[in-house]
Design an enzyme around this catalytic site. Structure first.
Site, PDB file in Angstrom:
ATOM      1  N   GLY A  74       0.990  -1.164  -0.448  1.00 61.66           N
ATOM      2  CA  GLY A  74      -0.320  -0.044  -0.046  1.00 61.66           C
ATOM      3  C   GLY A  74       0.330   1.852  -0.206  1.00 61.66           C
ATOM      4  O   GLY A  74       0.556   2.231   0.623  1.00 61.66           O
ATOM      5  N   SER A  75       1.598   1.534  -0.459  1.00 61.53           N
ATOM      6  CA  SER A  75       2.993   2.327  -0.625  1.00 61.53           C
ATOM      7  C   SER A  75       1.843   3.682  -1.404  1.00 61.53           C
ATOM      8  O   SER A  75       1.695   4.589  -1.071  1.00 61.53           O
ATOM      9  CB  SER A  75       3.974   2.197  -1.127  1.00 61.53           C
ATOM     10  OG  SER A  75       4.346   2.048  -2.378  1.00 61.53           O
ATOM     11  N   ASN A  76       1.136   2.902  -2.956  1.00 61.48           N
ATOM     12  CA  ASN A  76       0.368   4.109  -3.643  1.00 61.48           C
ATOM     13  C   ASN A  76      -0.580   4.261  -2.334  1.00 61.48           C
ATOM     14  O   ASN A  76      -0.373   6.472  -2.675  1.00 61.48           O
ATOM     15  CB  ASN A  76      -0.237   3.119  -4.497  1.00 61.48           C
ATOM     16  CG  ASN A  76       1.165   3.343  -6.094  1.00 61.48           C
ATOM     17  OD1 ASN A  76       1.799   4.778  -6.301  1.00 61.48           O
ATOM     18  ND2 ASN A  76       1.836   2.567  -6.104  1.00 61.48           N
TER      19      ASN A  76
ATOM     20  N   LEU B  55      -4.735  -6.800  -6.880  1.00 57.30           N
ATOM     21  CA  LEU B  55      -4.561  -8.642  -7.432  1.00 57.30           C
ATOM     22  C   LEU B  55      -5.933  -9.063  -8.396  1.00 57.30           C
ATOM     23  O   LEU B  55      -5.587 -10.012  -8.372  1.00 57.30           O
ATOM     24  CB  LEU B  55      -3.655  -8.721  -6.780  1.00 57.30           C
ATOM     25  CG  LEU B  55      -2.750  -8.197  -6.334  1.00 57.30           C
ATOM     26  CD1 LEU B  55      -1.049  -9.064  -5.444  1.00 57.30           C
ATOM     27  CD2 LEU B  55      -1.781  -7.708  -7.547  1.00 57.30           C
TER      28      LEU B  55
ATOM     29  N   ASN C 112      -7.265   2.300 -12.327  1.00 60.70           N
ATOM     30  CA  ASN C 112      -5.999   1.458 -12.023  1.00 60.70           C
ATOM     31  C   ASN C 112      -5.077   1.015 -12.655  1.00 60.70           C
ATOM     32  O   ASN C 112      -4.937   2.351 -13.541  1.00 60.70           O
ATOM     33  CB  ASN C 112      -6.605  -0.646 -12.621  1.00 60.70           C
ATOM     34  CG  ASN C 112      -5.704  -1.505 -12.119  1.00 60.70           C
ATOM     35  OD1 ASN C 112      -5.008  -1.699 -10.932  1.00 60.70           O
ATOM     36  ND2 ASN C 112      -4.755  -1.692 -12.960  1.00 60.70           N
TER      37      ASN C 112
ATOM     38  N   HIS D 179      -0.675   0.160 -13.264  1.00 62.98           N
ATOM     39  CA  HIS D 179       0.007  -0.882 -13.617  1.00 62.98           C
ATOM     40  C   HIS D 179       0.918  -0.640 -14.059  1.00 62.98           C
ATOM     41  O   HIS D 179       1.750   0.211 -14.240  1.00 62.98           O
ATOM     42  CB  HIS D 179      -0.900  -2.158 -15.451  1.00 62.98           C
ATOM     43  CG  HIS D 179      -0.400  -3.161 -15.016  1.00 62.98           C
ATOM     44  ND1 HIS D 179      -1.082  -3.818 -14.422  1.00 62.98           N
ATOM     45  CD2 HIS D 179       0.450  -3.026 -15.654  1.00 62.98           C
ATOM     46  CE1 HIS D 179       0.142  -5.057 -14.733  1.00 62.98           C
ATOM     47  NE2 HIS D 179       0.977  -4.843 -16.051  1.00 62.98           N
TER      48      HIS D 179
ATOM     49  N   ASP E  94      -6.801  -5.293 -17.017  1.00 59.84           N
ATOM     50  CA  ASP E  94      -5.550  -4.240 -17.686  1.00 59.84           C
ATOM     51  C   ASP E  94      -5.798  -3.593 -18.996  1.00 59.84           C
ATOM     52  O   ASP E  94      -5.299  -3.658 -19.944  1.00 59.84           O
ATOM     53  CB  ASP E  94      -3.846  -4.617 -17.875  1.00 59.84           C
ATOM     54  CG  ASP E  94      -4.217  -5.380 -16.759  1.00 59.84           C
ATOM     55  OD1 ASP E  94      -3.849  -4.359 -15.323  1.00 59.84           O
ATOM     56  OD2 ASP E  94      -3.072  -6.244 -16.239  1.00 59.84           O
TER      57      ASP E  94
HETATM   58  C1  GAR Z   1       2.349  -1.342  -7.605  1.00 61.70           C
HETATM   59  O1  GAR Z   1       3.661  -0.937  -8.274  1.00 61.70           O
HETATM   60  C2  GAR Z   1       0.880  -0.795  -8.855  1.00 61.70           C
HETATM   61  O2  GAR Z   1       1.033  -0.835 -10.283  1.00 61.70           O
HETATM   62  C3  GAR Z   1       1.683  -3.362  -8.965  1.00 61.70           C
HETATM   63  O3  GAR Z   1       1.261  -3.274  -7.887  1.00 61.70           O
HETATM   64  C4  GAR Z   1       2.347  -2.352  -6.855  1.00 61.70           C
HETATM   65  C5  GAR Z   1       1.394  -1.988  -5.414  1.00 61.70           C
HETATM   66  O4  GAR Z   1       2.172  -1.504  -4.749  1.00 61.70           O
HETATM   67  N1  GAR Z   1      -0.362  -3.560  -9.476  1.00 61.70           N
HETATM   68  C6  GAR Z   1      -0.446  -4.292 -10.251  1.00 61.70           C
HETATM   69  O5  GAR Z   1       0.498  -5.754 -10.702  1.00 61.70           O
HETATM   70  C7  GAR Z   1      -2.084  -4.575 -10.608  1.00 61.70           C
HETATM   71  N2  GAR Z   1      -1.784  -5.175 -11.679  1.00 61.70           N
HETATM   72  P1  GAR Z   1       2.449  -0.385  -3.281  1.00 61.70           P
HETATM   73  O6  GAR Z   1       1.433  -1.537  -3.011  1.00 61.70           O
HETATM   74  O7  GAR Z   1       3.058   0.010  -2.759  1.00 61.70           O
HETATM   75  O8  GAR Z   1       1.175   0.760  -3.478  1.00 61.70           O
END
Ligand code: GAR
Length: 189
Positions: free
Chosen positions: A12-14, A84, A101, A103, A144
């Site tokens: 969950g850094s985003n 996911l 989303n 990606h 996607d």
């Molecule tokens: C992110 O890089 C996002 O783009 C990716 O998962 C990561 C989650 O990072 N998403 C996918 O691969 C979806 N197909 P986070 O938990 O640190 O935000």
């Protein structure tokens, strides 16, 4: 007041970055964070910010009660940030053009089922790609494949591990995702 709900499966850094971006913005409120993984760090992050943060099972996700819960929160935007699972058609139909989303690659390359997180970066490293990037897009019923909102590229010529690629991609995500969300909420894209 614009309201956002976020879905994430892991770290969950985003999500954290988006919460911080809007923290002092009285026009935008994060009203819920949901995860399919009850142990996901993202839930702890949400709770630390005093935001409703809950996990659900795959069965619950596809149940009418869950749809009702999201409808009651009445979000202007639903954000998948490292989520996911396949997102339920019922929620997509209830919130047309309101589910987005991120990606971690330049779709349509390196997309589809099974292509997430480090699997994407590993494949990119194996194929000796000179560049990668991020894609922010609307979500439709196929993995996607929804309409593109933004893509940004970076060179990865100097990367020798997938962790280095992942770090660069995360940096790019953190730089662009909140601003795109803000623009969508104010209808400036
Ligand atoms: C992110 O890089 C996002 O783009 C990716 O998962 C990561 C989650 O990072 N998403 C996918 O691969 C979806 N197909 P986070 O938990 O640190 O935000």
């Amino acid at each position: 007041m614009k309201k956002i709900v976020m879905f994430a499966s892991g770290n969950g850094s985003n999500v954290e970055n988006i919460i911080r971006y809007f923290k002092n913005n009285s026009n935008v409120s994060v009203v819920g964070i949901f995860s399919n993984n009850q142990h996901a760090k993202v839930l702890e992050r949400g709770k630390n910010h005093g935001i409703l943060s809950e996990s659900f099972t795959k069965t619950e996700l596809n149940n009418d009660l869950f749809l009702k819960k999201i409808e009651d929160l009445n979000p202007d935007l639903i954000i998948l940030a490292g989520f996911l699972l396949k997102f339920p058609d019922a929620i997509l139909n209830a919130f047309p053009n309101k589910v987005i989303n991120i990606h971690p690659a330049l779709l349509p390359k390196y997309g589809g089922k099974g292509m997430y997180g480090n699997h994407v970066h590993q494949a990119i490293l194996e194929n000796k790609e000179a560049e990668t990037g991020i894609t922010i897009h609307f979500v439709n019923e196929n993995y996607d494949e929804g309409e593109l909102i933004l893509q940004q590229k970076i060179s990865i010529k100097d990367c020798t591990t997938f962790e280095e690629i992942a770090a660069k991609v995360h940096e790019l995500e953190h730089e662009h995702f909140p601003a795109v969300i803000e623009k969508l909420l104010t209808h400036s894209i």
